[in-house]
Scaffold this active site. Structure first.
Site, PDB file in Angstrom:
ATOM      1  N   ASP A  72      28.481  30.728  16.684  1.00  0.00           N
ATOM      2  CA  ASP A  72      27.351  30.648  17.619  1.00  0.00           C
ATOM      3  C   ASP A  72      27.672  29.671  18.746  1.00  0.00           C
ATOM      4  O   ASP A  72      28.538  28.805  18.616  1.00  0.00           O
ATOM      5  CB  ASP A  72      26.076  30.193  16.881  1.00  0.00           C
ATOM      6  CG  ASP A  72      26.233  28.844  16.180  1.00  0.00           C
ATOM      7  OD1 ASP A  72      27.309  28.593  15.584  1.00  0.00           O
ATOM      8  OD2 ASP A  72      25.305  28.026  16.233  1.00  0.00           O
ATOM      9  N   GLU A 137      25.678  27.007  13.348  1.00  0.00           N
ATOM     10  CA  GLU A 137      26.087  25.597  13.267  1.00  0.00           C
ATOM     11  C   GLU A 137      25.252  24.755  14.210  1.00  0.00           C
ATOM     12  O   GLU A 137      24.817  23.653  13.868  1.00  0.00           O
ATOM     13  CB  GLU A 137      27.572  25.447  13.614  1.00  0.00           C
ATOM     14  CG  GLU A 137      28.166  24.075  13.251  1.00  0.00           C
ATOM     15  CD  GLU A 137      27.946  22.986  14.292  1.00  0.00           C
ATOM     16  OE1 GLU A 137      28.062  21.807  13.950  1.00  0.00           O
ATOM     17  OE2 GLU A 137      27.622  23.306  15.458  1.00  0.00           O
TER      18      GLU A 137
END
Ligand SMILES: [Zn+2]
Length: 390
Positions: A72, A137
């Protein structure tokens, strides 16, 4: 693999706008790169629809090294403020631009290519390498938490996180994080009759005023990371100016250090809330979002020392062994059954999370060399029985 092919993989990753979701497209693309190699074990671990973690394992019996990167990226913000479109992967000179160029699709691409080149070259590894590509994350490390709970980190002998420390830094210790929220519930009445209501803002302020002195007693300072940090960063409450407020809340961010396990802090916060809730009318509720433990680390651990040696050799600089003020996926993976060292070393610039984020192409290509040499050196060392000295 040619340098051009390596650059194209990174451009392709940046062109997938995986802004805190859509990681499945990244996972699918990475999985497709391993299709020519049936000996690689490719596993998708779904977190939510459209959000898959990816685990790829290669190699032989023996110690296992984890290579980790998150898929991400943070939002691009105002795209008009970018000189180079955030999801284009544009190259100017030695700079490759785009959201995630630094944090951390360059690191992710570099660890993926490390595995691909070992497969392409038929390298006989003295152990195995496991790619751990995670979701979420940036918003709470819940992909890493899911993989850890499912046992994917249980056999690790070491873990390298390809976050953008710069190749001239090895991060061996990191702060933890506690984000918490306190909600105060009162009773709304007309402000001409306050005695019939309960003012939620007044009660929230009781907590606000009391929490500072509680945090002030954590006086210990970490020699590398510094002291414990506590900041109330968001506060809101009330409904309208002529009503006694029925609702108020605040959010605080804490950056912890290894001397204080999170549980010690939870205990203090919860005791304070319980104490205030004894007072008539006070109703405070405490909750946490995605807390992370600090990583104590050992600067003399073999993985830390090897990372420095290899990076010095490949890049010709003097790699520093340092701490980090931010948490990373390592904090979750370290909760696994095995006992191992987790470090951060990766390509990147100080433009992470900013407009015109970029990575140096030279550093990106060097990172692949570093990961390949470091993986081999670590597995070789971990596979040897301990040398006995008299
Ligand atoms: Zn990152």
């Amino acid at each position: 693999m040619t340098p051009q092919a390596k650059i194209e993989i990174l451009q392709h990753l940046i062109q997938i706008p995986s802004v805190n979701d859509h990681e499945a497209q990244v996972a699918d693309y990475i999985a497709s790169l391993f299709e020519p190699y049936p000996q690689a074990k490719v596993e998708k671990v779904t977190y939510a629809p459209g959000r898959d973690n990816l685990v790829v394992t290669i190699g032989n019996a023996g110690p296992q090294l984890g290579l980790c990167g998150h898929m991400d990226v943070v939002a691009a913000g105002d795209e008009g403020a970018w000189q180079h479109a955030p999801f284009a992967g544009e190259i100017v000179g030695d700079q490759l631009f785009g959201r995630g160029a630094s944090d951390m699709k360059s690191g992710l691409a570099a660890i993926v290519i490390t595995l691909l080149e070992f497969l392409e070259q038929g390298t006989q590894l003295p152990g195995s390498i496991r790619l751990l590509a995670t979701v979420g994350e940036e918003t709470g490390e819940y992909g890493a938490a899911q993989l850890t709970a499912a046992g994917y980190a249980d056999d690790l002998a070491g873990l390298i996180i390809a976050e953008p420390s710069g190749l001239d830094n090895v991060v061996y210790t990191a702060r933890g994080v506690i984000d918490y929220k306190v909600v105060s519930t009162g009773k709304a009445v007309h402000s001409a009759q306050p005695e019939k209501g309960i003012n939620a803002i007044d009660n929230l302020m009781k907590f606000y005023n009391a929490v500072g002195p509680v945090m002030a007693k954590y006086t210990q300072t970490d020699p590398v990371l510094g002291g414990l940090l506590h900041n109330v960063d968001l506060i809101s409450g009330g409904e309208q100016v002529n009503s006694i407020p029925a609702q108020a809340e605040l959010m605080a961010n804490m950056r912890t250090i290894p001397a204080y396990p999170n549980q010690v802090i939870y205990d203090d916060l919860e005791a304070l809330i319980a104490q205030l809730n004894q007072e008539p009318g006070v109703q405070l509720d405490l909750s946490y979002s995605y807390p992370e433990e600090a990583i104590p680390g050992d600067p003399h651990a073999p993985l830390v020392q090897l990372a420095k040696q290899v990076s010095d050799q490949v890049c010709g600089h003097d790699t520093q062994i340092v701490g980090s003020g931010g948490a990373n996926d390592g904090a979750e993976f370290l909760q696994a059954k095995s006992d191992f060292t987790s470090i951060e070393i990766g390509p990147g610039s100080n433009t992470s999370h900013q407009v015109d984020e970029y990575v140096s192409i030279k550093e990106y290509l060097q990172a692949i060399e570093v990961y390949e040499a470091l993986s081999l050196a670590f597995l070789k060392k971990a596979a040897q029985p301990e040398q006995v000295h008299d």
